[in-house]
Write a protein that holds these residues in place. Structure first.
Motif, short mmCIF file in Angstrom:
data_model
loop_
_atom_site.label_atom_id
_atom_site.label_comp_id
_atom_site.label_asym_id
_atom_site.label_seq_id
_atom_site.Cartn_x
_atom_site.Cartn_y
_atom_site.Cartn_z
N GLU A 1 0.81 -1.22 0.00
CA GLU A 1 0.00 0.00 0.00
C GLU A 1 0.84 1.28 0.00
N PRO A 2 1.98 1.33 0.73
CA PRO A 2 2.81 2.55 0.63
C PRO A 2 3.26 2.84 -0.80
N ASN A 3 3.55 1.80 -1.57
CA ASN A 3 3.92 2.00 -2.97
C ASN A 3 2.75 2.49 -3.80
N TYR A 4 1.56 1.95 -3.56
CA TYR A 4 0.37 2.41 -4.29
C TYR A 4 0.06 3.87 -3.94
N TYR A 5 0.22 4.20 -2.66
CA TYR A 5 -0.01 5.58 -2.26
C TYR A 5 0.95 6.52 -2.96
N GLU A 6 2.23 6.17 -2.95
CA GLU A 6 3.23 7.05 -3.55
C GLU A 6 3.00 7.20 -5.05
N ALA A 7 2.67 6.10 -5.74
CA ALA A 7 2.42 6.17 -7.17
C ALA A 7 1.21 7.04 -7.47
N THR A 8 0.15 6.89 -6.68
CA THR A 8 -1.06 7.70 -6.87
C THR A 8 -0.79 9.16 -6.54
N ARG A 9 -0.06 9.39 -5.45
CA ARG A 9 0.25 10.76 -5.05
C ARG A 9 1.04 11.48 -6.14
N GLU A 10 2.03 10.80 -6.73
CA GLU A 10 2.84 11.41 -7.77
C GLU A 10 2.01 11.71 -9.03
N THR A 11 1.12 10.80 -9.38
CA THR A 11 0.26 11.02 -10.55
C THR A 11 -0.67 12.21 -10.32
N LEU A 12 -1.29 12.26 -9.16
CA LEU A 12 -2.18 13.38 -8.86
C LEU A 12 -1.43 14.70 -8.84
N ALA A 13 -0.23 14.70 -8.28
CA ALA A 13 0.57 15.93 -8.25
C ALA A 13 0.89 16.40 -9.66
N GLU A 14 1.16 15.44 -10.54
CA GLU A 14 1.46 15.76 -11.94
C GLU A 14 0.26 16.42 -12.61
N HIS A 15 -0.94 16.09 -12.12
CA HIS A 15 -2.17 16.62 -12.73
C HIS A 15 -2.81 17.71 -11.87
N GLY A 16 -2.01 18.34 -11.03
CA GLY A 16 -2.48 19.53 -10.33
C GLY A 16 -3.10 19.33 -8.97
N VAL A 17 -2.92 18.13 -8.39
CA VAL A 17 -3.45 17.87 -7.04
C VAL A 17 -2.25 17.56 -6.14
#
Length: 225
Positions: A21-37
């Motif tokens: 789950e920490p890896n899924y969180y980090e991957a999701t966090r990075e994607t969202l940051a790339e798209h303005g979140v």
């Protein structure tokens, strides 16, 4: 002959066999940051534990009004996740012992996960669990993800086992619901222990309310026998 008779065991992967789950969180966090979140938090991520990445991203796209298609968000997140998974994924020690106990008894086992086939392969190979967990089903291969029972029923089919002869190990409420819908017994090990009172977990044959800290390979093996 196995002390477990004709039993087959089906494992969820993320949060059950491995702490991914920490890896899924980090991957999701990075994607969202790339798209303005830029401020997606771990506590927000916890709400999506047990839900497939595609469904999670569809919900996040709607919540944040993201312009990119879900398919694009999914491809970006999966790429980031695979890199993290290959670098480091931790298998829970007691879960590894449990898998080894079952393998020594010749118990048929499968992995049924909401992750992509590529992610499942990367994790099982990286942890060495692929040596004994050879039957694998991804939610990408069935019509509906958890909480629908499809992925567990397909795992049982590939093992040649009747659903009633299968036991599922799950960490998330949607997975526990899927096991119940499949007509399988469930051992529930909540990843988010604060969610142990979720009604889906009430259907489990064995609920370890403290999650992995309460899981003992020998104790659960003895419970099955």
């Amino acid at each position: 002959m196995s002390n477990l008779g004709g039993l087959s065991v089906i494992f969820d992967l993320d949060g059950t066999l491995v702490d991914s789950e920490p890896n899924y969180y980090e991957a999701t966090r990075e994607t969202l940051a790339e798209h303005g979140v830029p401020d997606f938090t771990w506590s927000q991520h916890e709400r999506f534990v047990g839900i497939s990445t595609q469904e999670t991203l569809a919900l996040l796209k709607e919540r944040y009004g993201l312009k990119a298609p879900v398919e694009e968000l999914l491809a970006e997140t999966n790429s980031r996740y695979l890199a993290l998974a290959r670098a480091a994924t931790h298998a829970y020690p007691e879960m590894r012992k449990f898998v080894e106990l079952l393998a020594a008894e010749g118990v048929p086992m499968a992995v049924a996960s909401g992750s992509s086939p590529e992610a499942i392969e990367a994790i099982l190979t990286g942890t060495g669990l692929d040596a004994v967990l050879r039957t694998v089903v991804s939610a990408d291969e069935v019509a509906r993800g958890k909480p629908a029972p499809d992925v567990f029923l397909e795992a049982a089919r590939r093992l040649g086992a009747a659903p009633a002869d299968c036991v599922v190990l799950e960490d998330a409420a949607p997975g526990a619901a899927a096991a119940h819908a499949a007509g399988m017994r469930c051992i529930a090990i909540p990843y988010v222990t604060a969610q142990a009172d979720a009604p889906e977990f009430a259907t489990a044959g064995l609920l370890l309310r403290g999650g992995q800290t309460e899981f003992s390979a020998r104790a659960v093996y003895d419970w099955l026998t």
